[in-house]
Motif scaffolding. Structure first.
Motif, PDB file in Angstrom:
ATOM      1  N   ASP A 195     -32.443  52.518  18.091  1.00  0.00           N
ATOM      2  CA  ASP A 195     -31.746  52.952  19.258  1.00  0.00           C
ATOM      3  C   ASP A 195     -32.486  52.909  20.442  1.00  0.00           C
ATOM      4  O   ASP A 195     -31.899  52.986  21.767  1.00  0.00           O
ATOM      5  CB  ASP A 195     -31.173  54.444  19.033  1.00  0.00           C
ATOM      6  N   HIS A 196     -33.641  52.249  20.705  1.00  0.00           N
ATOM      7  CA  HIS A 196     -34.463  52.204  21.899  1.00  0.00           C
ATOM      8  C   HIS A 196     -34.496  50.617  22.148  1.00  0.00           C
ATOM      9  O   HIS A 196     -35.239  49.820  21.338  1.00  0.00           O
ATOM     10  CB  HIS A 196     -35.822  52.696  21.794  1.00  0.00           C
ATOM     11  N   SER A 197     -34.029  49.980  22.923  1.00  0.00           N
ATOM     12  CA  SER A 197     -33.659  48.546  23.354  1.00  0.00           C
ATOM     13  C   SER A 197     -35.226  47.915  23.355  1.00  0.00           C
ATOM     14  O   SER A 197     -35.643  46.826  23.249  1.00  0.00           O
ATOM     15  CB  SER A 197     -33.111  48.144  24.673  1.00  0.00           C
ATOM     16  N   ILE A 198     -36.187  48.805  24.209  1.00  0.00           N
ATOM     17  CA  ILE A 198     -37.323  48.257  24.286  1.00  0.00           C
ATOM     18  C   ILE A 198     -38.339  48.062  23.158  1.00  0.00           C
ATOM     19  O   ILE A 198     -39.173  47.108  22.991  1.00  0.00           O
ATOM     20  CB  ILE A 198     -38.109  49.336  25.480  1.00  0.00           C
ATOM     21  N   VAL A 199     -37.977  48.865  22.108  1.00  0.00           N
ATOM     22  CA  VAL A 199     -38.723  48.917  20.856  1.00  0.00           C
ATOM     23  C   VAL A 199     -38.153  47.379  20.297  1.00  0.00           C
ATOM     24  O   VAL A 199     -38.973  46.526  19.772  1.00  0.00           O
ATOM     25  CB  VAL A 199     -38.242  49.958  19.916  1.00  0.00           C
ATOM     26  N   ARG A 200     -36.699  47.290  20.222  1.00  0.00           N
ATOM     27  CA  ARG A 200     -36.371  46.070  19.626  1.00  0.00           C
ATOM     28  C   ARG A 200     -36.714  44.718  20.452  1.00  0.00           C
ATOM     29  O   ARG A 200     -37.235  43.764  19.852  1.00  0.00           O
ATOM     30  CB  ARG A 200     -34.554  46.226  19.705  1.00  0.00           C
ATOM     31  N   GLN A 201     -36.865  44.798  21.907  1.00  0.00           N
ATOM     32  CA  GLN A 201     -37.172  43.629  22.456  1.00  0.00           C
ATOM     33  C   GLN A 201     -38.578  43.210  22.236  1.00  0.00           C
ATOM     34  O   GLN A 201     -39.083  42.273  22.026  1.00  0.00           O
ATOM     35  CB  GLN A 201     -36.870  43.911  23.926  1.00  0.00           C
ATOM     36  N   GLY A 202     -39.714  44.522  22.175  1.00  0.00           N
ATOM     37  CA  GLY A 202     -40.804  44.135  21.887  1.00  0.00           C
ATOM     38  C   GLY A 202     -41.156  43.732  20.397  1.00  0.00           C
ATOM     39  O   GLY A 202     -41.851  42.676  20.249  1.00  0.00           O
ATOM     40  N   MET A 203     -40.306  44.152  19.334  1.00  0.00           N
ATOM     41  CA  MET A 203     -40.486  43.731  18.075  1.00  0.00           C
ATOM     42  C   MET A 203     -39.953  42.005  17.954  1.00  0.00           C
ATOM     43  O   MET A 203     -40.566  41.320  17.076  1.00  0.00           O
ATOM     44  CB  MET A 203     -39.791  44.487  17.295  1.00  0.00           C
ATOM     45  N   GLU A 204     -39.088  41.787  18.718  1.00  0.00           N
ATOM     46  CA  GLU A 204     -38.407  40.575  18.767  1.00  0.00           C
ATOM     47  C   GLU A 204     -39.405  39.405  19.310  1.00  0.00           C
ATOM     48  O   GLU A 204     -39.752  38.440  18.896  1.00  0.00           O
ATOM     49  CB  GLU A 204     -37.205  40.238  19.625  1.00  0.00           C
ATOM     50  N   ILE A 205     -40.117  39.789  20.410  1.00  0.00           N
ATOM     51  CA  ILE A 205     -41.222  39.044  20.982  1.00  0.00           C
ATOM     52  C   ILE A 205     -42.293  38.620  19.875  1.00  0.00           C
ATOM     53  O   ILE A 205     -42.942  37.748  19.505  1.00  0.00           O
ATOM     54  CB  ILE A 205     -41.803  39.546  22.152  1.00  0.00           C
ATOM     55  N   ILE A 251     -36.429  48.634  10.779  1.00  0.00           N
ATOM     56  CA  ILE A 251     -35.396  49.578  11.084  1.00  0.00           C
ATOM     57  C   ILE A 251     -36.212  50.947  11.287  1.00  0.00           C
ATOM     58  O   ILE A 251     -37.097  51.317  10.575  1.00  0.00           O
ATOM     59  CB  ILE A 251     -34.230  49.712   9.729  1.00  0.00           C
ATOM     60  N   ASP A 252     -35.774  51.502  12.132  1.00  0.00           N
ATOM     61  CA  ASP A 252     -36.190  53.220  12.543  1.00  0.00           C
ATOM     62  C   ASP A 252     -35.631  53.952  11.408  1.00  0.00           C
ATOM     63  O   ASP A 252     -34.913  53.868  10.750  1.00  0.00           O
ATOM     64  CB  ASP A 252     -35.721  53.455  13.962  1.00  0.00           C
ATOM     65  N   ALA A 253     -36.297  55.096  11.373  1.00  0.00           N
ATOM     66  CA  ALA A 253     -35.952  56.253  10.537  1.00  0.00           C
ATOM     67  C   ALA A 253     -34.903  56.867  10.850  1.00  0.00           C
ATOM     68  O   ALA A 253     -34.016  57.417  10.214  1.00  0.00           O
ATOM     69  CB  ALA A 253     -37.154  57.095  10.064  1.00  0.00           C
ATOM     70  N   HIS A 254     -35.071  57.397  12.179  1.00  0.00           N
ATOM     71  CA  HIS A 254     -33.829  58.262  12.750  1.00  0.00           C
ATOM     72  C   HIS A 254     -32.998  57.675  13.769  1.00  0.00           C
ATOM     73  O   HIS A 254     -33.670  56.844  14.713  1.00  0.00           O
ATOM     74  CB  HIS A 254     -34.652  59.556  13.456  1.00  0.00           C
ATOM     75  N   PHE A 255     -31.808  57.688  13.980  1.00  0.00           N
ATOM     76  CA  PHE A 255     -30.725  57.119  14.816  1.00  0.00           C
ATOM     77  C   PHE A 255     -30.054  58.313  15.211  1.00  0.00           C
ATOM     78  O   PHE A 255     -29.831  59.347  14.671  1.00  0.00           O
ATOM     79  CB  PHE A 255     -29.895  56.153  14.239  1.00  0.00           C
ATOM     80  N   PRO A 256     -29.244  58.250  16.634  1.00  0.00           N
ATOM     81  CA  PRO A 256     -28.399  59.285  16.828  1.00  0.00           C
ATOM     82  C   PRO A 256     -27.396  59.525  15.971  1.00  0.00           C
ATOM     83  O   PRO A 256     -26.708  60.792  15.862  1.00  0.00           O
ATOM     84  CB  PRO A 256     -28.098  58.941  18.332  1.00  0.00           C
ATOM     85  N   ASP A 257     -26.993  58.613  15.295  1.00  0.00           N
ATOM     86  CA  ASP A 257     -25.672  58.638  14.547  1.00  0.00           C
ATOM     87  C   ASP A 257     -26.118  58.732  12.948  1.00  0.00           C
ATOM     88  O   ASP A 257     -25.421  58.627  11.846  1.00  0.00           O
ATOM     89  CB  ASP A 257     -24.816  57.732  14.497  1.00  0.00           C
ATOM     90  N   ALA A 316     -37.366  32.001  13.784  1.00  0.00           N
ATOM     91  CA  ALA A 316     -36.562  33.033  13.368  1.00  0.00           C
ATOM     92  C   ALA A 316     -35.042  33.385  14.013  1.00  0.00           C
ATOM     93  O   ALA A 316     -34.944  33.266  15.360  1.00  0.00           O
ATOM     94  CB  ALA A 316     -37.197  34.593  13.398  1.00  0.00           C
ATOM     95  N   LYS A 317     -34.003  33.783  13.448  1.00  0.00           N
ATOM     96  CA  LYS A 317     -32.791  34.261  14.110  1.00  0.00           C
ATOM     97  C   LYS A 317     -32.859  35.784  14.018  1.00  0.00           C
ATOM     98  O   LYS A 317     -32.949  36.334  12.898  1.00  0.00           O
ATOM     99  CB  LYS A 317     -31.634  33.601  13.145  1.00  0.00           C
ATOM    100  N   VAL A 318     -32.746  36.311  15.160  1.00  0.00           N
ATOM    101  CA  VAL A 318     -32.801  37.843  15.268  1.00  0.00           C
ATOM    102  C   VAL A 318     -31.647  38.697  15.817  1.00  0.00           C
ATOM    103  O   VAL A 318     -31.160  38.322  16.719  1.00  0.00           O
ATOM    104  CB  VAL A 318     -34.132  38.295  16.219  1.00  0.00           C
ATOM    105  N   TYR A 319     -31.154  39.354  15.076  1.00  0.00           N
ATOM    106  CA  TYR A 319     -29.977  40.296  15.388  1.00  0.00           C
ATOM    107  C   TYR A 319     -30.451  41.750  15.720  1.00  0.00           C
ATOM    108  O   TYR A 319     -31.415  41.920  15.095  1.00  0.00           O
ATOM    109  CB  TYR A 319     -28.737  40.382  14.242  1.00  0.00           C
ATOM    110  N   GLN A 320     -29.721  42.274  16.782  1.00  0.00           N
ATOM    111  CA  GLN A 320     -30.237  43.559  16.909  1.00  0.00           C
ATOM    112  C   GLN A 320     -28.988  44.713  17.102  1.00  0.00           C
ATOM    113  O   GLN A 320     -27.857  44.187  17.241  1.00  0.00           O
ATOM    114  CB  GLN A 320     -30.838  43.586  18.355  1.00  0.00           C
ATOM    115  N   THR A 321     -29.297  45.798  16.819  1.00  0.00           N
ATOM    116  CA  THR A 321     -28.438  46.828  16.709  1.00  0.00           C
ATOM    117  C   THR A 321     -29.010  48.213  17.046  1.00  0.00           C
ATOM    118  O   THR A 321     -30.071  48.451  16.766  1.00  0.00           O
ATOM    119  CB  THR A 321     -27.434  47.039  15.615  1.00  0.00           C
ATOM    120  N   SER A 322     -28.354  49.110  17.775  1.00  0.00           N
ATOM    121  CA  SER A 322     -28.817  50.332  17.972  1.00  0.00           C
ATOM    122  C   SER A 322     -28.302  51.445  17.507  1.00  0.00           C
ATOM    123  O   SER A 322     -28.434  52.537  17.375  1.00  0.00           O
ATOM    124  CB  SER A 322     -28.458  50.792  19.542  1.00  0.00           C
TER     125      SER A 322
END
Length: 217
Positions: free
Chosen positions: A17-27, A61-67, A36-42
């Protein structure tokens, strides 16, 4: 000279759910596997949909999400694609939470508190071998063979202790628990003391956290 791992064409899912984490991991992933083909979701609720519709091969994938918490959907993720490889990338303490995610179907567990170089090495190992286990988690897995209670400290509680722990976690006090279970207040207090000693905790906040983490997911 390119290595075999760099030539791979892998379809990734980054769920956090944190875009900066997803962006960093994609790099990091793109550096290791340029094709690699990378899809993202929060959103946790989009994870299964993307796995089924995009042919996801590897998920970080993270362990905890708002939902919700990803622990309970790991088996569904594997059902959607039995060959899917899942790496949990989270700030939750590995010693306390790593085993239960592995038992639920994850193929690796990586702490967000890791140094950048360790994250890069872990991702490279995950991509190459389809799994990543730190030395700490490997030791825990060996210990788990001899002590299954490691997966959840609540397993050490009796049925009555677990019942009372749940009521505390729901916000009930000693008097309410006493009336609800038709037992004396001092009995409730004694059981509470036993619970705290078994779980090696000192206050109600820690108890509520343990119950919600290990029992309600």
């Amino acid at each position: 000279m390119e290595t075999p791992i760099q030539n791979k064409e892998i379809i990734f899912l980054l769920a956090d759910d944190h875009s900066i984490v997803r962006q960093g991991m994609e790099i990091v992933i793109s550096d290791i596997v340029p094709n690699a083909k990378v899809y993202q979701t929060s959103s946790l609720h989009q994870v299964l949909e993307l796995i089924e519709s995009k042919g996801i091969e590897m998920a970080v994938i993270d362990a905890h999400f708002p939902d919700g918490n990803s622990l309970h959907i790991l088996p569904q993720m594997k059902n959607a694609n039995p060959d899917l490889k899942i790496l949990i990338f989270t700030g939750l303490e590995e010693e306390l939470h790593g085993l239960k995610f592995i038992k639920a179907g994850a193929d690796g567990y990586l702490s967000k508190l890791s140094e950048e170089e360790e994250v890069r090495e872990a991702i490279a190992t995950f991509i190459e071998k389809g799994e990543y286990f730190s030395d700490l988690l490997r030791n825990l897995l060996v210990q788990f063979v001899y002590n299954p209670d490691l997966i959840s400290p609540l397993n050490s509680l009796t049925k009555r202790e677990m019942q009372i722990a749940e009521l505390y976690a729901e916000g009930y006090g000693n008097l309410e628990i006493s009336n609800s279970l038709n037992i004396k207040q001092n009995t409730v207090s004694t059981i509470k003391k036993n619970i705290f000693e078994k779980l090696k905790i000192e206050n109600m906040v820690e108890l509520v956290d343990l119950v919600k983490t290990h029992h309600k997911l």
